[in-house]
Design a protein around this motif. Structure first.
Motif, PDB file in Angstrom:
ATOM      1  N   UNK A  78       8.427 -24.158 -58.802  1.00 35.16           N
ATOM      2  CA  UNK A  78       7.439 -24.479 -57.765  1.00 35.16           C
ATOM      3  C   UNK A  78       7.930 -25.503 -56.748  1.00 35.16           C
ATOM      4  N   UNK A  79       8.999 -26.222 -57.076  1.00 40.36           N
ATOM      5  CA  UNK A  79       9.504 -27.255 -56.169  1.00 40.36           C
ATOM      6  C   UNK A  79      10.618 -26.741 -55.263  1.00 40.36           C
ATOM      7  N   UNK A  80      11.059 -25.528 -55.497  1.00 43.89           N
ATOM      8  CA  UNK A  80      12.180 -24.998 -54.725  1.00 43.89           C
ATOM      9  C   UNK A  80      11.833 -24.930 -53.240  1.00 43.89           C
ATOM     10  N   UNK A 144       3.130 -43.979 -58.847  1.00 44.85           N
ATOM     11  CA  UNK A 144       4.252 -43.606 -59.708  1.00 44.85           C
ATOM     12  C   UNK A 144       4.763 -42.212 -59.347  1.00 44.85           C
ATOM     13  N   UNK A 145       6.097 -42.105 -59.286  1.00 50.78           N
ATOM     14  CA  UNK A 145       6.752 -40.818 -59.092  1.00 50.78           C
ATOM     15  C   UNK A 145       8.083 -40.822 -59.834  1.00 50.78           C
ATOM     16  N   UNK A 146       8.409 -39.688 -60.403  1.00 48.56           N
ATOM     17  CA  UNK A 146       9.742 -39.475 -60.957  1.00 48.56           C
ATOM     18  C   UNK A 146      10.175 -38.093 -60.506  1.00 48.56           C
ATOM     19  N   UNK A 147      11.392 -37.985 -59.986  1.00 49.28           N
ATOM     20  CA  UNK A 147      11.816 -36.691 -59.480  1.00 49.28           C
ATOM     21  C   UNK A 147      13.141 -36.742 -58.756  1.00 49.28           C
ATOM     22  N   UNK A 148      13.350 -35.752 -57.906  1.00 53.31           N
ATOM     23  CA  UNK A 148      14.563 -35.620 -57.111  1.00 53.31           C
ATOM     24  C   UNK A 148      14.268 -35.989 -55.656  1.00 53.31           C
ATOM     25  N   UNK A 158       8.173 -35.941 -56.274  1.00 55.26           N
ATOM     26  CA  UNK A 158       7.751 -36.017 -57.671  1.00 55.26           C
ATOM     27  C   UNK A 158       7.806 -34.641 -58.313  1.00 55.26           C
ATOM     28  N   UNK A 159       8.373 -34.557 -59.529  1.00 55.95           N
ATOM     29  CA  UNK A 159       8.412 -33.297 -60.270  1.00 55.95           C
ATOM     30  C   UNK A 159       7.887 -33.539 -61.677  1.00 55.95           C
ATOM     31  N   UNK A 160       7.218 -32.517 -62.202  1.00 51.23           N
ATOM     32  CA  UNK A 160       6.683 -32.583 -63.565  1.00 51.23           C
ATOM     33  C   UNK A 160       7.605 -31.894 -64.556  1.00 51.23           C
ATOM     34  N   UNK A 161       8.478 -31.030 -64.055  1.00 51.75           N
ATOM     35  CA  UNK A 161       9.444 -30.348 -64.913  1.00 51.75           C
ATOM     36  C   UNK A 161      10.604 -29.873 -64.060  1.00 51.75           C
ATOM     37  N   UNK A 162      11.678 -29.493 -64.737  1.00 55.62           N
ATOM     38  CA  UNK A 162      12.896 -29.043 -64.049  1.00 55.62           C
ATOM     39  C   UNK A 162      13.420 -27.815 -64.788  1.00 55.62           C
ATOM     40  N   UNK A 163      13.259 -26.618 -64.236  1.00 50.31           N
ATOM     41  CA  UNK A 163      13.617 -25.397 -64.965  1.00 50.31           C
ATOM     42  C   UNK A 163      15.083 -25.276 -65.360  1.00 50.31           C
ATOM     43  N   UNK A 164      15.984 -25.974 -64.678  1.00 53.00           N
ATOM     44  CA  UNK A 164      17.396 -25.859 -65.061  1.00 53.00           C
ATOM     45  C   UNK A 164      17.760 -26.834 -66.176  1.00 53.00           C
ATOM     46  N   UNK A 169      14.670 -32.201 -72.513  1.00 46.49           N
ATOM     47  CA  UNK A 169      14.633 -33.052 -71.326  1.00 46.49           C
ATOM     48  C   UNK A 169      13.305 -32.881 -70.596  1.00 46.49           C
ATOM     49  N   UNK A 170      12.808 -31.663 -70.505  1.00 43.58           N
ATOM     50  CA  UNK A 170      11.508 -31.448 -69.873  1.00 43.58           C
ATOM     51  C   UNK A 170      10.376 -32.080 -70.680  1.00 43.58           C
ATOM     52  N   UNK A 171      10.521 -32.060 -71.993  1.00 44.01           N
ATOM     53  CA  UNK A 171       9.527 -32.744 -72.826  1.00 44.01           C
ATOM     54  C   UNK A 171       9.541 -34.249 -72.559  1.00 44.01           C
ATOM     55  N   UNK A 172      10.732 -34.793 -72.377  1.00 48.82           N
ATOM     56  CA  UNK A 172      10.851 -36.227 -72.097  1.00 48.82           C
ATOM     57  C   UNK A 172      10.268 -36.567 -70.725  1.00 48.82           C
ATOM     58  N   UNK A 173      10.504 -35.710 -69.734  1.00 44.17           N
ATOM     59  CA  UNK A 173       9.919 -35.946 -68.403  1.00 44.17           C
ATOM     60  C   UNK A 173       8.404 -35.972 -68.498  1.00 44.17           C
ATOM     61  N   UNK A 174       7.839 -35.027 -69.236  1.00 48.11           N
ATOM     62  CA  UNK A 174       6.383 -34.987 -69.398  1.00 48.11           C
ATOM     63  C   UNK A 174       5.868 -36.239 -70.098  1.00 48.11           C
ATOM     64  N   UNK A 175       6.633 -36.747 -71.065  1.00 49.64           N
ATOM     65  CA  UNK A 175       6.226 -37.952 -71.789  1.00 49.64           C
ATOM     66  C   UNK A 175       6.227 -39.167 -70.872  1.00 49.64           C
ATOM     67  N   UNK A 176       7.209 -39.259 -69.992  1.00 52.03           N
ATOM     68  CA  UNK A 176       7.252 -40.384 -69.051  1.00 52.03           C
ATOM     69  C   UNK A 176       6.059 -40.329 -68.098  1.00 52.03           C
ATOM     70  N   UNK A 177       5.701 -39.145 -67.654  1.00 55.93           N
ATOM     71  CA  UNK A 177       4.493 -39.032 -66.830  1.00 55.93           C
ATOM     72  C   UNK A 177       3.267 -39.507 -67.608  1.00 55.93           C
ATOM     73  N   UNK A 178       3.223 -39.179 -68.873  1.00 55.34           N
ATOM     74  CA  UNK A 178       2.085 -39.575 -69.707  1.00 55.34           C
ATOM     75  C   UNK A 178       1.993 -41.093 -69.839  1.00 55.34           C
ATOM     76  N   UNK A 179       3.164 -41.753 -69.862  1.00 56.99           N
ATOM     77  CA  UNK A 179       3.213 -43.205 -70.077  1.00 56.99           C
ATOM     78  C   UNK A 179       3.528 -43.964 -68.790  1.00 56.99           C
ATOM     79  N   UNK A 180       3.311 -43.350 -67.642  1.00 50.75           N
ATOM     80  CA  UNK A 180       3.784 -43.949 -66.396  1.00 50.75           C
ATOM     81  C   UNK A 180       3.172 -45.312 -66.108  1.00 50.75           C
TER      82      UNK A 180
END
Length: 446
Positions: A78-80, A144-148, A158-164, A169-180
């Protein structure tokens, strides 16, 4: 010379290294001006808006595709188009491989005047979920934002996941959003590194000097409570320009500072700050191509990293010398070494200059950074008596420059492999196998 129209129709001739498509427009004086357009494919007719004009070229932003290539598909991410991380998700994976092969061959011909007549051996990867290492930027204000970074800018998307990236790693990204809410100022970037089974994770936190270590430790502890796969987290201090403040070792924030990575050939200790290949599916393939069934008395592994190739070579050579100057990687290759591996912490250029008269390797492996070998190292490699040189490259332009120099010293390009470590992106990883006839080796050594 009249300017190119602000929005115009272009026919894309080809793709070039960097991800852009190339078109041409006719000037009033009859000369052609080059136009670069992203997210297109060869043969397409597109409408694009000019965003930058230079004396010799124009950059334009894609507005719409008027006549699409058969290779065009809907990108799954979705971010492409907004994110700067990927460049080819609009093309089928088969088309991506073909395009990269064409770009590689043309780069060698244009830069090195090297016409490689043999087939380029292409080694594909699963097109998604392949990254075992992903680095994201972090901001906490105004929210708060985490992304490319967005494509062509330093604005954070800001991205919630990264398909590549891998599932962990995607689970960890989601966890950081949860604890932002626990993320404090001074945290600039986070790098995630997953092991071969994708069931353990190391974090590298890149921080400003004023960041609060205790708050970082609390954040890592909370992450571990929500993400039991977190093995450890370390921090690296950055200057305001986001360059490392050297010399400095990482500070351990949680757990351990290193993780084991298993391949078919060996198990490796990989510490925070050490380099390791990023495609979790093609690591064994890469080692197989580089090491192969080569055997003998002495092999050199230059820019050895943590010893990825050294350990495989040590199974077939009586002795391997691994040369690595980066402190973290040098410590790891020493920890990973078998008794017949000798580690040198010298810079490659210094090692070659001091040892060329005292050692006679049969095989040399080079895996330099993106900047390539350069004039001094290629010159020293031209004087070696080695019969075979295997060059691992992540940049076809510097590869072409170095191959041109090496061929001038009597090396011949025998085999060219394209290992697609980075699907969906313009990046091209290659393994070139060079050899030299005995007469040339003796002459060069003298």
């Amino acid at each position: 010379m009249p300017p190119v129209a602000a929005s115009e129709k272009f026919v894309i001739e080809k793709l070039v290294y960097g991800g852009d498509g190339l078109a041409r427009v006719q000037e009033a004086d009859g000369r052609a001006k080059t136009v670069f357009v992203p997210f297109v494919l060869p043969g397409e007719t597109v409408e694009a808006a000019v965003v930058e004009q230079k004396k010799g070229f124009v950059r334009a932003g894609l507005e719409r595709v008027l006549a699409a290539s058969e290779a065009r598909i809907d990108p799954p991410c979705p971010y492409y188009l907004r994110c700067g991380g990927c460049h080819y998700q609009h093309a089928t994976y088969e088309a991506q491989l073909k395009l990269k092969s064409e770009i590689l061959r043309e780069t060698l011909e244009r830069t090195a005047r090297l016409s490689f007549q043999n087939e380029i051996r292409v080694h594909p990867s699963p097109p998604f979920g392949y990254r075992n290492r992903t680095r994201l930027h972090v901001a906490i204000a105004p929210e708060f934002r985490i992304g490319y970074f967005r494509y062509g800018s330093h604005e954070l998307l800001a991205v919630r996941n990264c398909p590549i990236s891998s599932p962990l790693i995607n689970q960890a990204i989601a966890t950081i959003w949860q604890l932002h809410a626990q993320v404090s100022s001074g945290l600039n970037e986070i790098e995630f590194f997953a092991n071969d089974r994708d069931d353990q994770l190391l974090l590298e936190l890149y921080i400003s000097p004023e960041a609060d270590p205790e708050r970082l430790k609390q954040l890592c502890q909370s992450l571990a409570e929500h993400l039991p796969q977190l093995a450890g987290a370390s921090s690296f201090i950055q200057s305001p320009g986001r360059r490392y403040l050297a010399p400095q070792d990482p500070a351990l924030l949680y757990g351990v500072s290193a993780m084991k990575y298993q391949t078919r050939f060996a198990e490796y200790t990989v510490s925070a700050g050490s380099f390791f290949q990023t495609n979790r599916f093609l690591t064994d393939t890469l080692v197989e191509i580089v090491a192969g069934d080569r055997r003998g008395t002495l092999a050199l592994d230059l820019y050895a990293g943590v010893g990825l190739f050294s350990l495989a070579l040590a199974q077939r050579f009586e002795q391997v010398i691994a040369v690595e100057s980066a402190p973290a990687s040098a410590r790891d290759v020493e920890a990973n070494s078998t008794p017949n591996i000798r580690v040198s912490r010298k810079i490659t250029e210094s090692f070659l200059a001091r040892s060329q008269r005292t050692i006679r390797p049969e095989l040399i492996i080079v895996d330099p950074p993106r900047s390539g070998l350069g004039e001094r190292v290629t010159g020293l490699l031209g004087k070696t008596s080695a019969r075979e040189l295997v060059y691992v490259s992540c940049d076809p332009a510097t590869l072409a420059r170095d191959l041109k120099a090496l061929i001038g010293y009597g090396w011949q390009l025998r085999e060219l492999n394209l290992i697609d470590l980075f699907p969906q992106t313009f990046h091209i990883e290659t393994v070139s196998v060079l050899e030299r006839e005995k007469r040339s080796r003796v002459s060069a050594h003298k």
